[in-house]
Design a protein around this motif. Sequence first.
Motif, short mmCIF file in Angstrom:
data_model
loop_
_atom_site.label_atom_id
_atom_site.label_comp_id
_atom_site.label_asym_id
_atom_site.label_seq_id
_atom_site.Cartn_x
_atom_site.Cartn_y
_atom_site.Cartn_z
N ASP A 10 0.84 -1.20 0.00
CA ASP A 10 0.00 0.00 0.00
C ASP A 10 0.88 1.25 0.00
OD1 ASP A 10 -2.35 -1.42 0.06
OD2 ASP A 10 -2.75 -1.08 2.18
N SER A 11 0.33 2.36 -0.46
CA SER A 11 1.07 3.62 -0.44
C SER A 11 1.33 4.02 1.01
CB SER A 11 0.28 4.71 -1.16
OG SER A 11 -0.85 5.07 -0.40
N ALA A 12 2.32 4.86 1.20
CA ALA A 12 2.71 5.30 2.55
C ALA A 12 1.56 6.00 3.26
CB ALA A 12 3.92 6.22 2.47
N THR A 13 0.66 6.63 2.52
CA THR A 13 -0.46 7.33 3.14
C THR A 13 -1.47 6.37 3.76
OG1 THR A 13 -1.65 7.42 1.04
CG2 THR A 13 -0.25 9.31 1.61
N ARG A 14 -1.42 5.10 3.41
CA ARG A 14 -2.33 4.10 3.96
C ARG A 14 -1.77 3.40 5.19
NH1 ARG A 14 -7.04 3.36 2.32
NH2 ARG A 14 -7.61 3.47 0.16
N ARG A 15 -0.47 3.62 5.47
CA ARG A 15 0.17 2.92 6.58
C ARG A 15 0.62 3.92 7.64
NH1 ARG A 15 3.14 1.20 2.11
NH2 ARG A 15 4.95 2.21 3.00
N TRP A 16 0.73 3.44 8.88
CA TRP A 16 1.32 4.23 9.94
C TRP A 16 2.83 4.17 9.78
CZ3 TRP A 16 4.76 3.44 13.92
CH2 TRP A 16 4.82 4.44 14.89
N SER A 17 3.51 5.26 10.11
CA SER A 17 4.98 5.25 10.09
C SER A 17 5.47 5.92 11.38
CB SER A 17 5.52 5.97 8.86
OG SER A 17 5.27 7.34 8.95
N PRO A 18 6.72 5.66 11.76
CA PRO A 18 7.25 6.21 13.02
C PRO A 18 7.16 7.73 13.13
CG PRO A 18 8.68 4.48 12.24
CD PRO A 18 7.67 4.73 11.15
N GLY A 19 7.09 8.45 12.04
CA GLY A 19 6.93 9.91 12.10
C GLY A 19 5.52 10.35 12.42
N ASP A 20 4.56 9.42 12.34
CA ASP A 20 3.17 9.72 12.67
C ASP A 20 2.98 9.68 14.18
OD1 ASP A 20 2.68 9.80 9.94
OD2 ASP A 20 1.93 7.75 9.86
N SER A 21 1.89 10.21 14.63
CA SER A 21 1.62 10.25 16.07
C SER A 21 1.02 8.95 16.59
CB SER A 21 0.66 11.40 16.38
OG SER A 21 -0.63 11.10 15.87
N GLY A 22 1.06 8.81 17.89
CA GLY A 22 0.37 7.69 18.53
C GLY A 22 -1.13 7.80 18.36
N VAL A 23 -1.64 9.03 18.28
CA VAL A 23 -3.07 9.25 18.05
C VAL A 23 -3.45 8.69 16.68
CG1 VAL A 23 -4.86 11.01 17.75
CG2 VAL A 23 -3.15 11.26 19.57
N ALA A 24 -2.60 8.91 15.68
CA ALA A 24 -2.88 8.38 14.34
C ALA A 24 -2.92 6.86 14.37
CB ALA A 24 -1.83 8.87 13.34
N LEU A 25 -2.00 6.23 15.08
CA LEU A 25 -1.99 4.77 15.17
C LEU A 25 -3.25 4.25 15.85
CD1 LEU A 25 -0.62 2.05 14.74
CD2 LEU A 25 0.68 2.46 16.86
N ILE A 26 -3.63 4.87 16.96
CA ILE A 26 -4.85 4.44 17.67
C ILE A 26 -6.07 4.65 16.78
CG2 ILE A 26 -6.38 5.00 19.61
CD1 ILE A 26 -3.92 3.25 20.34
N SER A 27 -6.11 5.74 16.02
CA SER A 27 -7.24 5.99 15.11
C SER A 27 -7.38 4.88 14.08
CB SER A 27 -7.07 7.33 14.39
OG SER A 27 -7.10 8.37 15.31
N ILE A 28 -6.27 4.44 13.51
CA ILE A 28 -6.29 3.35 12.53
C ILE A 28 -6.79 2.07 13.18
CG2 ILE A 28 -4.80 1.84 11.15
CD1 ILE A 28 -3.00 4.38 10.69
N ILE A 29 -6.31 1.78 14.38
CA ILE A 29 -6.70 0.55 15.08
C ILE A 29 -8.19 0.58 15.44
CG2 ILE A 29 -6.38 -0.78 17.20
CD1 ILE A 29 -3.39 0.24 17.12
N VAL A 30 -8.66 1.68 16.01
CA VAL A 30 -10.06 1.79 16.42
C VAL A 30 -10.98 1.69 15.21
CG1 VAL A 30 -11.79 3.34 17.42
CG2 VAL A 30 -9.60 2.98 18.59
N ARG A 31 -10.60 2.36 14.11
CA ARG A 31 -11.41 2.26 12.88
C ARG A 31 -11.50 0.80 12.44
NH1 ARG A 31 -8.61 4.81 8.01
NH2 ARG A 31 -7.41 2.94 8.30
N HIS A 32 -10.39 0.10 12.45
CA HIS A 32 -10.39 -1.30 12.04
C HIS A 32 -11.29 -2.15 12.94
CE1 HIS A 32 -8.64 -4.89 10.12
NE2 HIS A 32 -8.85 -5.44 11.31
N LEU A 33 -11.19 -1.95 14.25
CA LEU A 33 -12.02 -2.73 15.18
C LEU A 33 -13.51 -2.43 15.00
CD1 LEU A 33 -9.74 -2.58 18.34
CD2 LEU A 33 -10.13 -4.56 16.82
N ARG A 34 -13.84 -1.18 14.70
CA ARG A 34 -15.25 -0.83 14.43
C ARG A 34 -15.72 -1.49 13.14
NH1 ARG A 34 -14.78 5.40 16.41
NH2 ARG A 34 -15.07 4.93 18.61
N TRP A 35 -14.86 -1.53 12.12
CA TRP A 35 -15.22 -2.21 10.88
C TRP A 35 -15.38 -3.70 11.11
CZ3 TRP A 35 -11.48 0.44 6.85
CH2 TRP A 35 -11.95 1.74 6.58
#
Length: 156
Positions: free
Chosen positions: A99-124
């Motif tokens: 996937d493109s970099a915009t679809r993945r979390w990277s170390p330069g992103d925040s912990g909030v961004a990582l939690i947002s991705i995880i929570v969205r996935h769990l809701r889906w």
Amino acid sequence: MGRHQSVRRPWFARSIARIRLLDDIRSTGLDAREVDKPVAFEDGLQIQVYPHIRILPLHSLRIVFDPQDPKTPQVHARGPGCPAHRNSDGSLCLWYPKDSATRRWSPGDSGVALISIIVRHLRWEAMYRDTGTWPGFEAPHGYNSPGLDEKDNIIG
């Protein structure tokens, strides 16, 4: 005379990076703690995130950063599962390596961004369990599959 090679340390070997990630995750209201601390932080990072009545009512998380692939966290969720959207090791299928970099979390992103991705996935996953239909974008599966860009176009 031999050549000197510097060994690149993973991002989480720096204490400030670990602290920043934990503080970011905690800023969401979640209780997050570093667990199974290794002797040398180059050996990995594991974060336990405990259930929260509003944010993660049914799940606790273990977020694992492996020194062999420090940019791609593996996330295991204890709680109701979703066999169609989990990896073979039981971790959440949050993104595909192509996937493109915009679809993945990277170390330069925040912990909030990582939690947002995880929570969205769990809701889906919850919606999928209820309806049998995955409500979000879905990357092709399989080792030789292409990835997706930020607009769901197939790449690679």
